[in-house]
Design a protein around this motif. Structure first.
Motif, PDB file in Angstrom:
ATOM      1  N   SER A   1       0.842  -1.124  -0.046  1.00 20.07           N
ATOM      2  CA  SER A   1       0.156   0.102  -0.004  1.00 20.07           C
ATOM      3  C   SER A   1       0.645   1.193  -0.174  1.00 20.07           C
ATOM      4  CB  SER A   1      -0.819  -0.038   1.254  1.00 20.07           C
ATOM      5  OG  SER A   1      -1.708   1.120   1.266  1.00 20.07           O
ATOM      6  N   PRO A   2       0.881   2.215  -1.162  1.00 21.74           N
ATOM      7  CA  PRO A   2      -0.394   1.958  -1.932  1.00 21.74           C
ATOM      8  C   PRO A   2       0.229   1.286  -2.956  1.00 21.74           C
ATOM      9  CG  PRO A   2       1.128   4.075  -2.346  1.00 21.74           C
ATOM     10  CD  PRO A   2       1.405   3.305  -0.889  1.00 21.74           C
TER      11      PRO A   2
ATOM     12  N   TYR B   1     -10.121   8.713  -9.832  1.00 23.17           N
ATOM     13  CA  TYR B   1     -10.743   8.070  -8.795  1.00 23.17           C
ATOM     14  C   TYR B   1     -12.256   8.344  -8.836  1.00 23.17           C
ATOM     15  CZ  TYR B   1      -5.811   8.263  -7.686  1.00 23.17           C
ATOM     16  OH  TYR B   1      -4.473   7.951  -7.744  1.00 23.17           O
TER      17      TYR B   1
ATOM     18  N   THR C   1      -9.936   2.619  -7.602  1.00 26.33           N
ATOM     19  CA  THR C   1      -8.516   3.252  -7.233  1.00 26.33           C
ATOM     20  C   THR C   1      -7.632   3.475  -8.362  1.00 26.33           C
ATOM     21  OG1 THR C   1      -7.577   0.937  -7.009  1.00 26.33           O
ATOM     22  CG2 THR C   1      -8.568   1.905  -5.245  1.00 26.33           C
TER      23      THR C   1
END
Length: 790
Positions: A61-62, A602, A653
């Motif tokens: 993550s990310p 997004y 995402t």
């Protein structure tokens, strides 16, 4: 040789460590066939190290992968069995550990297997490119350079390209074009000097900050409070950034500077402070080891206190005086106040900036061709809003230059090296519309004019640079319709966060009308992110609270009419999306003829977070698409997927994931470099017009999933309610979304038209808006910026 001689179909990445694996992931994001090599594993499958690294990508993550399923497209390999595969690779990126001897050994091993046309690049953060090139056969040296991705490679815009003495300029230009358009990067050309540009300046800035932290006896938490967003830098500021990077990595980069820059006037500072060495010796390496300058204990953040040699609660912030100084909007006044203040934090900030400016000006000629490369490298690689030269220019170049010279003469600066003569030649800065200052050429040099940069109609501007913003055709308080001297109209919103209010709705409808008269296509493109944060909730809540329900319903109807006007325009409307496209913003792009989306988009219908459902035609479009795409005439499976996206307010995402969620269409276009977005969107719009665009025929035969579909979706909600995953009000909202998507209380398989579905959307939206719990959610979001689960 021209740039077309470098065609990149397949890439090998050598080294499956953190950087190598993530570079491979981003290549795969961009549909580049990628092979990831590492050493043969001692047990299990020989490619086990690469296999494990690929599997681990999903845990990071990310997320390095823009869509999780792409991990399976990376081919794992090892040096014992698969060196033959290199023969098919057009680009080989070496990304093993920063050890010159290891890299040289690897080059000797791979050289016999590399094709005559392949380009080889070393992903190094600071080793000498010419020293690395010497390990290659003479014939391969024109096809070699340094390539420095910043971590994490998917998200950091910067890539430094470092040619060696023999790199073929045409091949380098081909690689630059590939990195810029295919991978979406901002390429900066660096000279072969230790740590290149980004880390040379960025790490010195950290060293200067550490030096002055000691000088002015400040806490690490206080320094982070005043070296983050307060001065236009990331939230992680200085010491948290060091923790994220890893204190051992930081020490390694500092040691590179110590070893390779013995004659530098700042050489004595190229040492890790004793307390940094002590932390590393204890194994406190930052985030990866759980402790560094900061550590987390339960929910509390603690900071290292050097005086106590222990951690204490992190609580020190900006002093009152520095808080007031940093709030001054005029940079010249702000810097004057910092320099004049006796507050230790203010003195610290002035000293930190002074030494950064001094160092950057002194070394500009050595490390870069122009000031542009330095400022863009720091902005793109370190996330600063302004680079060091831009900050200095904004603060008043001459005034600050005089103060720096005074401090050098008084022995207050970290080095007594003189400022270069050009600093004080009467200039007001180093950037302007004629380009950026180049010490080597003794003049400002313009931006590069390579074909790849002509795709950036509005590049990332440096302070002092302005671009032609076109000719306005029509505007109101909400939108502006303009053009660039051609036959494509461009609409940009004027509202904060590009939210949608009455002026935007009325304006968009007028812009479509004007475009039908004047242009052959229209593009909706914002001059900056986001595309749109959605509806203006404040105005909507005001109407409800004042009891103006009819006016509120009329506003919702106008929203739907705007979406439909976009969809049925006589000229194609293309939505150019980057950043957030929430709620109404998402619905506008769903109704466009085509969406061109930047990879980092997004997108989501997020209305449930404020107790509402999508009512700008988004649910209607979902139902229509489900009907059109059903294989056996039953739209329920597609409806179920749409229901999950809307009821759970799923936000993609990435643009790739938005396609999976059905928020983008399969034929919508994804662009990796957001600065190319308008260029591509205009070309897509022109192409649609060129091929004889006609709006779709009104849909009157939408197959509804009916009451049976609604009942099935409600069963999912009942299970979630009983398991306490959702609240009763979530159930209420979800039930209404289900009813709308399935066409209401009608038989399964009934045919409905768009108006029927829009009426259902509007009815449920208006009824939800009058409920107390929805109003609480809206008010809470407006106050805190966060959703309320009630």
């Amino acid at each position: 040789m021209n740039t077309s001689s470098l065609r990149i179909r397949k890439v090998a990445v050598l080294g499956a460590g953190v950087m190598g694996a993530q570079i491979a992931a981003h290549l795969t994001n961009a549909d580049v066939e990628t092979v990831l090599f590492d050493l043969p594993a001692k047990e299990g499958p020989k490619s086990g190290i690469a296999i494990k690294a690929i599997a681990n990508l999903g845990k990071l993550s990310p997320a390095p992968l823009a869509e999780a399923t792409r991990a399976g497209s990376i081919t794992p390999a090892n040096y014992d069995e698969h060196l033959d595969w290199l023969k098919d690779c057009d680009l080989i990126i070496e990304a093993i550990a920063e050890r010159l001897d290891w890299k040289l050994d690897l080059y000797k091993k791979i050289a016999p297997y590399v094709s005559d046309s392949a380009f080889i690049a070393s992903n190094t953060s600071g080793l000498s490119i010419n020293a690395l090139a010497e390990a290659l056969p003479a014939a391969m040296r024109p096809r070699f350079s340094g390539i420095h991705f910043f971590n994490p490679p998917r998200y950091m815009h910067l890539v430094e390209l470092i040619p060696d003495r023999q790199t073929d300029p045409a091949l380098l230009a081909g690689l630059e074009a590939f990195l810029t358009t295919t991978l979406g990067k901002g390429v900066v050309m660096a000279k072969d000097t230790p740590n290149f540009i980004g880390n040379r300046i960025g790490v010195f800035s950290i060293l200067a900050t550490m030096h002055h932290t000691e000088q002015f006896k400040l806490g690490f938490d206080a320094v982070d409070a005043i070296t983050g967003p307060a001065i236009g830098r990331p939230k992680s500021a200085t010491y948290r950034t060091s923790d994220v990077v890893g204190l051992d990595t930081m020490a390694h980069v500092i040691k590179t500077m110590d070893d390779t820059l013995p004659d530098d006037p700042w050489h004595r500072y190229y040492k890790a402070p004793a307390w940094l060495t002590a932390l590393i010796d204890k194994g406190a390496l930052g985030q990866k080891s759980g402790a560094g300058f900061f550590r987390k204990v339960g929910k509390d953040i603690q900071v290292l206190d050097l005086g106590k040699q222990d951690y204490r609660p992190a609580s020190e912030g900006a002093s009152d005086e520095v808080g007031k100084i940093l709030a001054i909007r005029n940079p010249a006044e702000k810097f004057a106040a910092l320099r004049a203040s006796t507050d230790p934090q203010a003195q610290f900030l002035w000293a930190m900036f002074r030494d950064l400016f001094h160092y950057t000006a002194f070394h500009l000629a050595d490390i870069a061709d122009s000031a542009r490369h330095v400022d863009l490298a720091i902005r793109w690689g370190y996330g600063w809003k302004l680079g060091p030269f831009e900050t200095w220019q904004a603060a008043g170049w001459k005034q600050v230059a005089g103060w720096i010279a005074e401090d050098i003469a008084a022995g207050k600066a970290m080095s007594d090296a003189p400022l270069p003569a050009w600093v004080s030649d009467g200039r007001d800065g180093v950037h302007g519309n004629d380009g950026s200052w180049s010490p080597a050429q003794g003049k400002n040099i313009p931006r590069p004019d390579a074909p790849v940069y002509r795709r950036q109609l509005f590049p990332d501007p440096l302070l002092g640079e302005t671009f032609d913003t076109g000719t306005t055709v029509w505007e109101n308080d909400g939108v502006r319709l303009w053009h660039q001297g051609d036959d494509i109209g461009i609409v940009s919103f004027k509202t904060k966060m590009h939210t949608v209010n009455d002026a935007v709705l009325d304006g968009l409808q007028r812009c479509v009308e004007e475009s039908e008269k004047r242009f052959r296509a229209m593009v909706i493109w914002q001059t900056g992110e986001p595309f749109s944060a959605g509806a203006d909730l404040k105005g909507a809540l005001g109407l409800i609270k004042d009891g103006k329900i009819e006016a509120f319903e009329a506003m919702v109807a106008n929203f739907q009419a705007t979406s439909q006007r976009i969809k049925y325009s006589l000229v194609p409307v293309v939505a150019a999306v980057r950043g957030m496209a929430f709620g109404g913003g998402c619905e506008f792009q769903m109704h466009s003829a085509r969406t061109v989306a930047a990879l980092e988009s997004y997108i989501g219908l997020v209305e449930t977070g404020v107790g509402l459902l999508p009512a700008g035609g988004g649910l209607k479009e979902f139902a229509l698409r489900a009907s059109r795409n059903s294989v056996d005439g039953d739209p329920f499976n597609a409806i179920k997927k749409a229901f999950e996206a809307a009821a759970m307010a799923k936000v993609s995402t990435s643009a790739l994931e938005a396609k999976q969620l059905g928020l983008l269409r399969p034929d919508d276009v994804i662009v990796f470099n957001s600065f190319e977005l308008l260029y591509v969107a205009k070309n897509v719009a022109a192409s649609l017009a060129e091929t004889g665009w006609r709006p779709p025929l009104p849909a009157r035969d939408i197959v509804a999933a009916g009451d049976v579909g609604t009942a099935s979706l409600k069963m999912m909600l009942v299970n979630m309610l009983e398991g306490r995953f959702i609240s009763p009000h979530d159930y209420e909202i979800g039930s209404r979304i289900a009813d709308t998507l399935c066409g209401g209380a009608i038989e399964r398989g009934s045919l409905v038209d768009e108006t029927w579905l829009l009426d259902l959307e509007r009815k449920h939206f208006v009824e939800l808006a009058q409920m107390a719990k929805t109003q609480e959610r809206i008010a809470h979001t407006l106050t805190t910026g966060k959703p309320l689960r009630n």
